[in-house]
Design a protein around this motif. Structure first.
Motif, PDB file in Angstrom:
ATOM      1  N   THR A 177      -6.148   9.094   3.070  1.00 28.84           N
ATOM      2  CA  THR A 177      -7.053   9.643   2.060  1.00 28.84           C
ATOM      3  C   THR A 177      -7.881   8.544   1.396  1.00 28.84           C
ATOM      4  O   THR A 177      -9.023   8.787   0.995  1.00 28.84           O
ATOM      5  N   MET A 178      -7.323   7.337   1.283  1.00 25.40           N
ATOM      6  CA  MET A 178      -8.081   6.242   0.679  1.00 25.40           C
ATOM      7  C   MET A 178      -9.290   5.895   1.536  1.00 25.40           C
ATOM      8  O   MET A 178     -10.405   5.715   1.032  1.00 25.40           O
ATOM      9  N   ILE A 179      -9.081   5.833   2.850  1.00 29.10           N
ATOM     10  CA  ILE A 179     -10.182   5.507   3.752  1.00 29.10           C
ATOM     11  C   ILE A 179     -11.178   6.653   3.816  1.00 29.10           C
ATOM     12  O   ILE A 179     -12.394   6.434   3.869  1.00 29.10           O
ATOM     13  N   THR A 180     -10.690   7.881   3.776  1.00 31.47           N
ATOM     14  CA  THR A 180     -11.591   9.034   3.775  1.00 31.47           C
ATOM     15  C   THR A 180     -12.520   8.992   2.572  1.00 31.47           C
ATOM     16  O   THR A 180     -13.732   9.193   2.686  1.00 31.47           O
ATOM     17  N   ASP A 181     -11.966   8.718   1.401  1.00 29.04           N
ATOM     18  CA  ASP A 181     -12.774   8.637   0.181  1.00 29.04           C
ATOM     19  C   ASP A 181     -13.793   7.509   0.281  1.00 29.04           C
ATOM     20  O   ASP A 181     -14.955   7.674  -0.099  1.00 29.04           O
ATOM     21  N   LEU A 182     -13.364   6.381   0.810  1.00 30.67           N
ATOM     22  CA  LEU A 182     -14.265   5.239   0.982  1.00 30.67           C
ATOM     23  C   LEU A 182     -15.440   5.596   1.888  1.00 30.67           C
ATOM     24  O   LEU A 182     -16.604   5.352   1.549  1.00 30.67           O
TER      25      LEU A 182
ATOM     26  N   GLU B 156      20.172   2.656 -20.022  1.00 31.08           N
ATOM     27  CA  GLU B 156      19.151   3.695 -20.078  1.00 31.08           C
ATOM     28  C   GLU B 156      17.910   3.263 -19.303  1.00 31.08           C
ATOM     29  O   GLU B 156      17.360   2.181 -19.535  1.00 31.08           O
ATOM     30  N   VAL B 157      17.470   4.092 -18.370  1.00 34.01           N
ATOM     31  CA  VAL B 157      16.214   3.862 -17.667  1.00 34.01           C
ATOM     32  C   VAL B 157      15.565   5.211 -17.424  1.00 34.01           C
ATOM     33  O   VAL B 157      16.230   6.179 -17.065  1.00 34.01           O
ATOM     34  N   ILE B 158      14.273   5.303 -17.673  1.00 33.51           N
ATOM     35  CA  ILE B 158      13.555   6.562 -17.485  1.00 33.51           C
ATOM     36  C   ILE B 158      12.733   6.515 -16.199  1.00 33.51           C
ATOM     37  O   ILE B 158      12.467   5.437 -15.663  1.00 33.51           O
ATOM     38  N   ILE B 159      12.375   7.680 -15.708  1.00 32.23           N
ATOM     39  CA  ILE B 159      11.385   7.759 -14.628  1.00 32.23           C
ATOM     40  C   ILE B 159      10.027   7.800 -15.311  1.00 32.23           C
ATOM     41  O   ILE B 159       9.697   8.756 -16.019  1.00 32.23           O
ATOM     42  N   GLY B 160       9.277   6.735 -15.122  1.00 29.38           N
ATOM     43  CA  GLY B 160       8.041   6.552 -15.874  1.00 29.38           C
ATOM     44  C   GLY B 160       6.870   7.380 -15.399  1.00 29.38           C
ATOM     45  O   GLY B 160       5.818   7.406 -16.044  1.00 29.38           O
ATOM     46  N   GLY B 161       7.032   8.065 -14.276  1.00 24.17           N
ATOM     47  CA  GLY B 161       5.959   8.896 -13.746  1.00 24.17           C
ATOM     48  C   GLY B 161       5.907   8.799 -12.235  1.00 24.17           C
ATOM     49  O   GLY B 161       6.692   8.084 -11.615  1.00 24.17           O
ATOM     50  N   SER B 162       4.974   9.531 -11.672  1.00 22.87           N
ATOM     51  CA  SER B 162       4.776   9.530 -10.229  1.00 22.87           C
ATOM     52  C   SER B 162       3.496   8.760  -9.906  1.00 22.87           C
ATOM     53  O   SER B 162       2.416   9.090 -10.417  1.00 22.87           O
ATOM     54  N   LEU B 163       3.627   7.733  -9.094  1.00 25.75           N
ATOM     55  CA  LEU B 163       2.482   6.918  -8.707  1.00 25.75           C
ATOM     56  C   LEU B 163       1.940   7.367  -7.361  1.00 25.75           C
ATOM     57  O   LEU B 163       2.681   7.855  -6.513  1.00 25.75           O
ATOM     58  N   PHE B 164       0.649   7.169  -7.170  1.00 23.37           N
ATOM     59  CA  PHE B 164       0.029   7.429  -5.878  1.00 23.37           C
ATOM     60  C   PHE B 164       0.055   6.115  -5.096  1.00 23.37           C
ATOM     61  O   PHE B 164      -0.562   5.134  -5.502  1.00 23.37           O
ATOM     62  N   SER B 165       0.790   6.113  -3.998  1.00 23.63           N
ATOM     63  CA  SER B 165       0.933   4.875  -3.232  1.00 23.63           C
ATOM     64  C   SER B 165       0.208   4.958  -1.902  1.00 23.63           C
ATOM     65  O   SER B 165      -0.839   4.346  -1.710  1.00 23.63           O
TER      66      SER B 165
ATOM     67  N   GLU C  42      -7.653  11.975  -9.547  1.00 24.62           N
ATOM     68  CA  GLU C  42      -6.731  11.155  -8.766  1.00 24.62           C
ATOM     69  C   GLU C  42      -6.953  11.312  -7.265  1.00 24.62           C
ATOM     70  O   GLU C  42      -6.331  10.615  -6.467  1.00 24.62           O
ATOM     71  N   GLY C  43      -7.823  12.237  -6.877  1.00 24.11           N
ATOM     72  CA  GLY C  43      -8.163  12.433  -5.478  1.00 24.11           C
ATOM     73  C   GLY C  43      -9.224  11.461  -4.991  1.00 24.11           C
ATOM     74  O   GLY C  43      -9.663  11.541  -3.843  1.00 24.11           O
ATOM     75  N   THR C  44      -9.626  10.530  -5.866  1.00 24.71           N
ATOM     76  CA  THR C  44     -10.547   9.452  -5.493  1.00 24.71           C
ATOM     77  C   THR C  44      -9.829   8.115  -5.628  1.00 24.71           C
ATOM     78  O   THR C  44      -8.880   7.982  -6.406  1.00 24.71           O
ATOM     79  N   TYR C  45     -10.273   7.138  -4.896  1.00 26.34           N
ATOM     80  CA  TYR C  45      -9.650   5.809  -4.955  1.00 26.34           C
ATOM     81  C   TYR C  45      -9.705   5.245  -6.364  1.00 26.34           C
ATOM     82  O   TYR C  45      -8.702   4.756  -6.897  1.00 26.34           O
ATOM     83  N   ILE C  46     -10.878   5.307  -6.986  1.00 25.65           N
ATOM     84  CA  ILE C  46     -11.045   4.742  -8.325  1.00 25.65           C
ATOM     85  C   ILE C  46     -10.184   5.491  -9.335  1.00 25.65           C
ATOM     86  O   ILE C  46      -9.501   4.878 -10.168  1.00 25.65           O
ATOM     87  N   GLY C  47     -10.178   6.819  -9.265  1.00 24.43           N
ATOM     88  CA  GLY C  47      -9.361   7.618 -10.176  1.00 24.43           C
ATOM     89  C   GLY C  47      -7.882   7.358  -9.978  1.00 24.43           C
ATOM     90  O   GLY C  47      -7.110   7.291 -10.946  1.00 24.43           O
TER      91      GLY C  47
END
Length: 302
Positions: free
Chosen positions: A33-38, A264-273, A283-288
């Motif tokens: 998806t990164m290359i597609t957006d590019l 104590e450790v939290i799950i800080g969120g879901s990253l796009f890797s 978030e569907g764009t590289y910059i976003g």
């Protein structure tokens, strides 16, 4: 048996003529998806583009369907990451190249001296190069050059689009650095599901630790979980992160291991890797995606 069927499919496709089309646009196929957006940013309306992978798709594990092979065969140009990211597509790309198909592995155009090596990964280089914005700029330049060679009549458009995209990427770098500067150096420890963020860490001073290796094809064992849980406790890591393209159970198991040791450790969120977010979202764009990741990481670790 599967290999025989694949080879048979390729033979059938090679024997077929390109489907008739009223469009004179360049037919471009991309993988991640990164290359597609590019490529969309550079090609704009002057090209037809087919991205093989969607949001949440893991390129390490992606296998080509018959439809995917057909798209690749009928493409004018194919762009993919390379460096063994799309490991299960290697045979397909080799077949395309043997048919003189214009097939470009963008990551393999980079200067190898700057890449992060690995003794345990098949390509001997970390393939997650898009997390260095400078490398993504080089991707854009390569795409512009290839599209201009294949479609000279639209070369001025491709160059203009690239100039605009390069400016946006420069602005992204400035914004990312400003956000990260708000996080003290001692808190820059990034624990994720797999080692996708090493280029990010190298560029912005993060100690990056992945539960799995560079490829999600490798499984994390009990010893891996226990070792990393000890690291989290020792370094007083506040948050760990799941990834959108990796099952969350791996990080949840790590969190439970840490909690069982009274830390104590939290799950800080879901990253796009390895994939962007859903289409038609920021978030569907590289910059976003890049800005979302950085904001999520910094906010959680603060």
């Amino acid at each position: 048996m599967k290999k025989i069927l694949f080879i048979g499919l390729c033979i059938v496709l090679i024997g077929c003529k390109n489907p008739s089309s009223t469009s004179e646009k360049l037919n471009v196929v991309t993988t991640t998806t990164m290359i597609t957006d590019l490529v969309k940013n550079i090609g704009g309306d002057a090209i037809e583009i087919n991205g093989l992978m969607g949001a949440g798709v893991d390129p390490h594990l992606f296998k080509a369907s018959e439809g995917d092979v057909s798209k690749l065969y009928h493409a004018d140009v194919i762009f993919y990451n390379g460096l063994h990211l799309e490991g299960k597509l290697v045979e397909v790309f080799e077949k395309m190249e043997s048919q003189q198909k214009k097939t470009i592995a963008l990551g393999e155009q980079l200067d190898k001296d700057g890449l992060i090596g690995s003794d345990y990964f098949a390509s001997n280089y970390d393939p997650h190069v898009w997390f260095n914005i400078q490398y993504f700029k080089e991707f854009a330049n390569t795409v512009t050059q290839v599209l201009s060679e294949e479609d000279p009549k639209n070369s001025e458009l491709f160059v203009a689009n690239n100039n605009l995209f390069q400016k946006k990427l420069t602005d992204l770098e400035t914004e990312v650095k400003a956000i990260i500067e708000t996080l003290p150096q001692e808190k820059r420890i990034l624990v994720t599901a797999h080692d996708a963020f090493n280029y990010f860490g190298k560029e912005y001073g993060f100690n990056v630790v992945g539960l799995q290796g560079l490829s999600t094809a490798t499984e994390a064992g009990v010893q891996d979980v226990q070792k990393l849980s000890d690291f989290i406790i020792e370094n007083k890591v506040k948050a760990i992160f799941i990834e959108s393209s990796v099952p969350r159970r791996t990080i949840e198991a790590l969190q439970q291991a840490v909690l069982s040791k009274n830390h104590e450790v939290i799950i800080g969120g879901s990253l796009f890797s390895d994939a962007l977010g859903d289409a038609n979202t920021v978030e569907g764009t590289y910059i976003g995606m890049f800005l979302y990741n950085v904001t999520t990481i910094v906010n959680a670790l603060k």
